[in-house]
Structures are given as C-alpha cells and as structure tokens.
Design an enzyme around this catalytic site. Structure first.
Site, mmCIF file in Angstrom:
data_model
loop_
_atom_site.group_PDB
_atom_site.id
_atom_site.type_symbol
_atom_site.label_atom_id
_atom_site.label_comp_id
_atom_site.label_asym_id
_atom_site.label_seq_id
_atom_site.Cartn_x
_atom_site.Cartn_y
_atom_site.Cartn_z
ATOM 1 C CG HIS A 7 -24.343 4.110 -21.358
ATOM 2 N ND1 HIS A 7 -24.703 4.872 -22.430
ATOM 3 C CD2 HIS A 7 -23.257 4.712 -20.812
ATOM 4 C CE1 HIS A 7 -23.870 5.895 -22.540
ATOM 5 N NE2 HIS A 7 -22.984 5.811 -21.562
ATOM 6 C CG ASP B 68 -22.458 10.260 5.070
ATOM 7 O OD1 ASP B 68 -23.680 9.983 5.120
ATOM 8 O OD2 ASP B 68 -22.047 11.429 4.943
ATOM 9 C CB ALA C 117 -18.028 10.682 3.257
ATOM 10 C CG ASN C 118 -22.955 11.246 1.123
ATOM 11 O OD1 ASN C 118 -23.108 10.210 1.737
ATOM 12 N ND2 ASN C 118 -23.107 12.442 1.679
#
Length: 139
Positions: free
Chosen positions: A20, A28, A129-130
């Site tokens: 958790h 990217d 793009a992460n």
C-alpha cells in the site's frame, strides 16, 4: 504460462511486491531514472512499446490508489493526456474507487519518481508521457 496480459517476468514481480502506497513509474524513453530505482527497460525502438499500451497492461494487474503526472502533459501532449485520463477513469469504475490524479511540475515529478520501487521505460517518443502509479489495496 501466465494467462493474464502481463508476460514480462520482472515487471510482474515488481507489481506483485507492491505494498500500500508503494509506487511504480511508467515513463517515456527519455525520463532519467535514478540509480536507486529498479529499471524494467521495455524499450525496443521508437514507439515500441508505446506508453499507453504499457499503462493499460500494468493497470490490468495493479490496484491503483492515485497517480502523479507532470502538469506539462496537458499542454505539450494533450492526446496522451486525454487517453491516460480515460484509462484511469475506466480503471476507477472497475476497481470501485476514485483514482486521484495529481499534477506537479516536471522537475518535481523527476524527484518523486526517484522514490519509486521500479521504473518501466517504454519506447515512447512523445513529451511528458510519464506517470507514477501508487498502489492501493482492493479491500
């Protein structure tokens, strides 16, 4: 042989060992990855595998509580941003929870990513793009 989507043994291992609030980065091809973070390098060539494809496979096996993305993605990569939010919305419905998405400056994103258990490098060649996915519990 496994019959779920995810076949990569290393990536499957990291997802299985998340507790958790532990986090996993999907990035990217250009995001710097700290030497203290385990790397699962899936990149084969430009665009292979893609960021969204990788996210979809990972979230098919991971219970996600919340996510962090760089706020620059909204302006610099709106197509990926919108598709990513759609994937997270669908996942929220499947899991029965609300996945909070937090936006931070890209520099802060890089600092936060260095605290993750592992980083999954894709072949994505588009900006920002992460994502950092934080593990929840399904109970």
């Amino acid at each position: 042989m496994k019959k779920t989507k995810l076949l990569n043994a290393s990536l499957s291992h990291y997802i299985a060992t998340l507790g958790h609030t532990d986090s996993l980065v999907i990035c990217d091809a250009g995001l710097p990855i700290s030497n203290q973070v385990e790397r699962v390098d899936l990149a084969l060539e430009a665009g292979v595998p893609g960021f969204l494809q990788t996210v979809d496979v990972v979230i098919s096996e991971m219970f996600v509580e919340h996510a962090v993305v760089a706020k620059e993605i909204r302006e610099k990569n709106p197509q990926i941003h919108d598709a990513l939010l759609d994937s997270l919305r669908k996942l929220s419905e499947q899991q029965g929870n609300c996945i909070a998405v937090e936006y931070v400056e890209h520099e802060e994103f890089k600092v936060l990513s260095s605290e993750s258990k592992a980083a999954v490098r894709t072949g994505e060649f588009s900006p920002y793009a992460n994502i950092i996915l934080y593990s929840g519990v399904p109970f």
